[in-house]
Scaffold this motif. Structure first.
Motif, PDB file in Angstrom:
ATOM      1  N   ILE A 168      24.974 -35.684  28.730  1.00 16.72           N
ATOM      2  CA  ILE A 168      23.812 -35.635  29.632  1.00 16.72           C
ATOM      3  C   ILE A 168      24.258 -35.548  31.093  1.00 16.72           C
ATOM      4  N   GLY A 169      25.421 -36.153  31.394  1.00 15.21           N
ATOM      5  CA  GLY A 169      25.865 -36.177  32.794  1.00 15.21           C
ATOM      6  C   GLY A 169      25.198 -37.292  33.561  1.00 15.21           C
ATOM      7  N   SER A 170      24.873 -38.382  32.856  1.00 13.34           N
ATOM      8  CA  SER A 170      24.243 -39.534  33.505  1.00 13.34           C
ATOM      9  C   SER A 170      24.702 -40.808  32.801  1.00 13.34           C
ATOM     10  N   ARG A 171      24.928 -41.864  33.616  1.00  9.17           N
ATOM     11  CA  ARG A 171      25.351 -43.160  33.061  1.00  9.17           C
ATOM     12  C   ARG A 171      24.162 -43.965  32.558  1.00  9.17           C
ATOM     13  N   ARG A 172      22.957 -43.447  32.684  1.00 11.30           N
ATOM     14  CA  ARG A 172      21.753 -44.258  32.484  1.00 11.30           C
ATOM     15  C   ARG A 172      21.324 -44.421  31.030  1.00 11.30           C
ATOM     16  N   PHE A 173      22.000 -43.747  30.102  1.00 10.61           N
ATOM     17  CA  PHE A 173      21.513 -43.784  28.716  1.00 10.61           C
ATOM     18  C   PHE A 173      22.472 -44.536  27.796  1.00 10.61           C
ATOM     19  N   HIS A 174      21.949 -44.984  26.661  1.00 10.20           N
ATOM     20  CA  HIS A 174      22.688 -45.923  25.801  1.00 10.20           C
ATOM     21  C   HIS A 174      22.923 -45.381  24.393  1.00 10.20           C
ATOM     22  N   GLY A 175      22.981 -44.099  24.249  1.00 14.83           N
ATOM     23  CA  GLY A 175      23.080 -43.459  22.933  1.00 14.83           C
ATOM     24  C   GLY A 175      21.903 -42.499  22.797  1.00 14.83           C
ATOM     25  N   ALA A 176      22.021 -41.552  21.871  1.00 13.37           N
ATOM     26  CA  ALA A 176      20.939 -40.564  21.754  1.00 13.37           C
ATOM     27  C   ALA A 176      20.859 -40.001  20.350  1.00 13.37           C
ATOM     28  N   MET A 177      19.626 -39.707  19.942  1.00 11.67           N
ATOM     29  CA  MET A 177      19.409 -38.897  18.751  1.00 11.67           C
ATOM     30  C   MET A 177      19.586 -37.441  19.198  1.00 11.67           C
ATOM     31  N   PHE A 178      20.296 -36.657  18.391  1.00 14.55           N
ATOM     32  CA  PHE A 178      20.528 -35.251  18.752  1.00 14.55           C
ATOM     33  C   PHE A 178      20.108 -34.366  17.594  1.00 14.55           C
ATOM     34  N   ASP A 179      19.210 -33.440  17.868  1.00 17.77           N
ATOM     35  CA  ASP A 179      18.825 -32.449  16.847  1.00 17.77           C
ATOM     36  C   ASP A 179      19.375 -31.099  17.287  1.00 17.77           C
ATOM     37  N   SER A 180      20.296 -30.572  16.486  1.00 15.45           N
ATOM     38  CA  SER A 180      21.009 -29.358  16.893  1.00 15.45           C
ATOM     39  C   SER A 180      20.129 -28.106  16.825  1.00 15.45           C
ATOM     40  N   THR A 181      18.932 -28.206  16.237  1.00 12.32           N
ATOM     41  CA  THR A 181      18.108 -27.000  16.090  1.00 12.32           C
ATOM     42  C   THR A 181      17.101 -26.797  17.220  1.00 12.32           C
ATOM     43  N   GLY A 182      16.942 -27.807  18.088  1.00  9.20           N
ATOM     44  CA  GLY A 182      15.966 -27.701  19.182  1.00  9.20           C
ATOM     45  C   GLY A 182      16.466 -26.804  20.303  1.00  9.20           C
ATOM     46  N   GLY A 183      15.826 -26.914  21.459  1.00 10.11           N
ATOM     47  CA  GLY A 183      16.254 -26.109  22.607  1.00 10.11           C
ATOM     48  C   GLY A 183      15.135 -25.950  23.602  1.00 10.11           C
ATOM     49  N   HIS A 184      15.045 -24.780  24.227  1.00  9.88           N
ATOM     50  CA  HIS A 184      13.962 -24.539  25.190  1.00  9.88           C
ATOM     51  C   HIS A 184      13.725 -23.057  25.389  1.00  9.88           C
ATOM     52  N   LEU A 185      12.611 -22.737  26.046  1.00 16.21           N
ATOM     53  CA  LEU A 185      12.219 -21.339  26.282  1.00 16.21           C
ATOM     54  C   LEU A 185      11.234 -21.289  27.450  1.00 16.21           C
ATOM     55  N   ASN A 186      10.928 -20.066  27.887  1.00 16.07           N
ATOM     56  CA  ASN A 186       9.854 -19.867  28.865  1.00 16.07           C
ATOM     57  C   ASN A 186       8.558 -19.726  28.061  1.00 16.07           C
ATOM     58  N   PRO A 187       7.675 -20.741  28.119  1.00 13.21           N
ATOM     59  CA  PRO A 187       6.530 -20.749  27.204  1.00 13.21           C
ATOM     60  C   PRO A 187       5.517 -19.633  27.460  1.00 13.21           C
ATOM     61  N   LEU A 188       5.336 -19.244  28.727  1.00 10.78           N
ATOM     62  CA  LEU A 188       4.363 -18.171  28.993  1.00 10.78           C
ATOM     63  C   LEU A 188       4.881 -16.854  28.420  1.00 10.78           C
ATOM     64  N   ALA A 189       6.186 -16.625  28.573  1.00  7.99           N
ATOM     65  CA  ALA A 189       6.774 -15.401  28.008  1.00  7.99           C
ATOM     66  C   ALA A 189       6.695 -15.432  26.480  1.00  7.99           C
ATOM     67  N   TYR A 190       6.865 -16.617  25.903  1.00  8.22           N
ATOM     68  CA  TYR A 190       6.755 -16.741  24.439  1.00  8.22           C
ATOM     69  C   TYR A 190       5.337 -16.385  23.985  1.00  8.22           C
ATOM     70  N   ALA A 191       4.325 -16.921  24.682  1.00  7.54           N
ATOM     71  CA  ALA A 191       2.927 -16.628  24.320  1.00  7.54           C
ATOM     72  C   ALA A 191       2.658 -15.129  24.449  1.00  7.54           C
ATOM     73  N   ARG A 192       3.096 -14.540  25.548  1.00  7.06           N
ATOM     74  CA  ARG A 192       2.845 -13.096  25.730  1.00  7.06           C
ATOM     75  C   ARG A 192       3.583 -12.280  24.661  1.00  7.06           C
ATOM     76  N   GLY A 193       4.788 -12.709  24.304  1.00  8.89           N
ATOM     77  CA  GLY A 193       5.556 -11.994  23.278  1.00  8.89           C
ATOM     78  C   GLY A 193       4.882 -12.092  21.916  1.00  8.89           C
ATOM     79  N   LEU A 194       4.309 -13.271  21.621  1.00  6.90           N
ATOM     80  CA  LEU A 194       3.562 -13.411  20.352  1.00  6.90           C
ATOM     81  C   LEU A 194       2.358 -12.474  20.353  1.00  6.90           C
ATOM     82  N   ALA A 195       1.697 -12.378  21.516  1.00  8.45           N
ATOM     83  CA  ALA A 195       0.519 -11.497  21.617  1.00  8.45           C
ATOM     84  C   ALA A 195       0.945 -10.042  21.399  1.00  8.45           C
ATOM     85  N   ARG A 196       2.042  -9.652  22.004  1.00  5.45           N
ATOM     86  CA  ARG A 196       2.539  -8.271  21.829  1.00  5.45           C
ATOM     87  C   ARG A 196       2.856  -8.009  20.357  1.00  5.45           C
TER      88      ARG A 196
END
Ligand code: FAD
Length: 439
Positions: A168-196
C-alpha cells in the motif's frame, strides 16, 4: 462557468473517457420482447445479453448513458458484497444466497472478460483489490471474513501487516484481505462501451427519453416517453430506485434509502510517489465505516471517495478538504494541497445492504444492486435477468422476486446514513484504541 458537483461534466471520468456513445430519443410506436428503463450498468448489461441472445430489446435512458451512479462512481471493481459476508448472505437468502455469493466471488473476472470481449476502452486494470484493516483490533474479524470468502470460491488471501504496508505504501494498516481478481476502470467509459456493444448486438438504445408512465395494456406493458409508446411483455426498471412519478415505481423508491457520495481526483502525481504508493495499482477500500477508498487512474491521479456528515451544501467545501487531510495522513509522501476534480452521485441503499429484485407487478422487475458497490453485481445480474427474459426460469435467478416494501417513516429513514456517519467515525476511532478481538 465551471460545472457543479452534481454535473457529470465535473467528473474526471467525463474528462478522460475514451469511449463515446450517442443515441437518438425514442419516437413513435415500438414493440419489443423486453423493455428496459435506465441506462446504467444494470440496464445496459441486461440489454447487451438479451440482444446477444436474439431478443428484441429496447432501452430508454432519461438523460445520457451513464448519467446515474454508473458514470460517476469510484470505478473500483470489487468482487465482494458491501458489509455482508457470504455466510450472512446465505443465512438470509438460502440457496439464492449461495448463487448470489458465487456470482460475486467470481464476478470481477466476468466484468474484465466482458470488457475484453467487446474491446471496451475503459482503462480497465485487473490489478486486484485490497481490503486492509485500519485497526489491529479488526484483524481477526477481517481474517475470518477472508476465510468465509475463500470457502465461497473467491480468489482471496491474507497479507500480514508488513506485506500489506509495503504494497500500500502506508504504515497505517495492520494486514489486508487481497482479492487478485479485482481492480479498477473508468466507469463512464465502461457504461458507454456497454451501450455501444448492446447497440451493435441489435438493442435499440434511446437517450433523453425519460419513461413517464408504465401501465398494463392487456398482456403487454405500455411505457410512455415524451415522443414514444413502447409495448413489451416484460419491463425491467433499472433506474436505481428512481421514477418517483410512477405509482408502483415510487413504492420501489420508498423501499430504499438514498446516500450522496462524493468522488474526488487529485492533481497528476509525480513519478516518485507513483513508485511508492500502491505501486502494483490495486484498488483499495479499508475496514472503516467512514470508508477510505482509493485507486490510481490511467492519467496518474488518485481518486478517493467521501461522504458529508452534515449537509450537502457544507459537504461541497468540507469533503474535499477532509479528503486531502486523509490522503496526506495515510500517505505522508503526498503533501497534497487540493483536489482537481470534485463530483458526487446518489447511491441507493437497502436496509441490510443485500441487493433486491423487486417485482412491483408480474412482468415488471425493479432490481436494486447498488449499496455503493455495484460494478460487479449489476453487470452479472444483468446477464441473469437477460436469461430470465428468455426462459422465464425464476428459480435460476440469484435473488428471489419480492414485492417492494416501503420503509416506515421514510422522511426520517432518509436521514439515517447522514446520522450514522458520525457514529461510524466514533466506532472507527474506538477500534483503533482496542486490543485485537476474535471475529
Ligand atoms: C459516488 C458513488 C461511488 C461508487 N463507487 C463504486 C465503486 O467504486 N465500485 C462499485 O462497484 N460500485 C460503486 N458504486 C455503486 C455503483 O455505482 C452502482 O451500484 C451502479 O452504478 C448502479 O447501477 P444501476 O444501473 O443500477 O443504476 P444507475 O447507474 O444509477 O442507472 C440508473 C439510470 O436510470 C436512469 N433513469 C432514472 N429514471 C428514469 C426514467 N424515468 N426513465 C429513463 N431512465 C431513467 C438514470 O438517468 C440512470 O442513468 C458507487 C456509487 C456511488 C453513488
Amino acid at each position: 462557468m465551471t460545472a457543479g458537483p452534481d454535473d457529470i461534466a465535473a467528473s474526471l471520468w467525463h474528462a478522460t473517457a475514451k469511449e463515446r456513445f450517442e443515441a437518438p430519443a425514442a419516437t413513435g410506436d415500438i414493440t419489443a420482447d423486453l423493455a428496459i428503463i435506465g441506462g446504467g450498468f444494470l440496464g445496459l448489461s441486461t440489454a447487451l445479453h438479451a440482444a446477444e441472445a436474439g431478443l428484441t430489446t429496447v432501452l430508454v435512458e432519461a438523460g445520457r448513458i451513464g448519467d446515474g451512479a454508473s458514470g460517476r462512481n469510484g470505478g473500483l471493481v470489487v468482487p465482494s458484497l458491501p458489509r455482508v459476508g457470504p455466510s450472512q448472505a446465505i443465512a438470509t437468502l438460502g440457496d439464492r444466497g449461495r448463487h448470489l455469493v458465487s456470482l460475486v466471488a467470481g464476478g470481477a473476472r466476468g466484468v474484465f472478460d466482458l470488457i475484453a470481449k467487446h474491446h471496451i476502452a475503459c482503462d480497465a486494470f485487473p490489478s486486484g483489490w485490497l481490503h486492509p484493516a485500519h485497526a489491529a483490533s479488526l484483524v481477526p474479524k477481517l481474517r475470518a471474513r477472508m476465510e468465509d470468502w475463500h470457502a465461497a470460491g473467491a480468489s482471496v488471501t491474507w497479507l500480514e501487516a508488513a506485506e500489506a504496508r509495503d504494497r500500500i505504501g502506508s504504515r497505517r494498516f495492520h494486514g489486508a484481505m487481497f482479492d487478485s481478481t479485482g481492480g479498477h476502470l473508468n466507469p463512464l467509459a465502461y457504461a458507454r462501451g456497454l451501450a455501444r456493444a448492446a447497440s451493435t448486438a441489435g438493442a435499440q438504445i434511446h437517450e433523453r427519453s425519460p419513461a413517464r408512465s408504465v401501465r398494463r395494456d392487456k398482456d403487454q406493458w405500455l411505457i410512455e416517453t415524451d415522443a414514444a409508446t413502447i409495448r413489451a411483455p416484460l419491463v425491467i426498471q433499472a433506474t436505481n430506485a428512481q421514477m418517483p412519478d410512477l405509482r408502483a415505481g415510487a413504492k420501489v423508491r420508498r423501499s430504499t434509502v438514498p446516500l450522496i457520495v462524493y468522488q474526488m481526483a487529485t492533481p497528476v502525481l509525480p513519478e516518485a510517489v507513483r513508485a511508492d504508493l500502491l505501486p502494483d495499482r490495486e484498488s483499495l477500500s479499508d475496514s472503516r465505516n467512514n470508508l477510505f477508498a482509493v485507486r490510481w487512474t490511467a492519467d496518474h491521479r488518485i481518486v478517493i471517495g467521501g461522504m458529508a456528515p452534515i449537509s450537502q451544501a457544507a459537504g461541497t467545501m468540507r469533503v474535499p478538504r477532509r479528503a486531502v487531510q486523509r490522503l496526506n495522513a495515510t500517505f505522508p509522501q503526498l503533501s497534497l494541497d487540493r483536489m482537481d476534480y470534485v463530483w458526487r452521485a446518489r447511491a441507493t441503499l437497502t436496509g441490510d445492504f443485500l441487493p433486491r429484485l423487486f417485482q412491483p407487478a408480474p412482468g415488471w422487475l425493479a432490481p436494486i444492486a447498488c449499496n455503493g458497490r455495484g460494478i460487479v453485481l449489476t453487470t452479472l445480474l444483468g446477464r441473469a435477468l437477460a436469461r430470465f427474459a428468455i426462459d422465464g426460469d425464476e428459480q435460476a435467478l440469484p435473488l428471489p422476486m419480492v414485492a417492494p416494501k416501503p420503509i416506515k417513516a421514510q422522511a426520517l429513514a432518509r436521514l439515517i446514513p447522514q446520522l450514522l456517519l458520525p457514529l461510524g467515525m466514533i466506532a472507527d476511532r474506538r477500534a483503533e484504541s482496542r486490543q485485537p478481538e476474535r471475529g
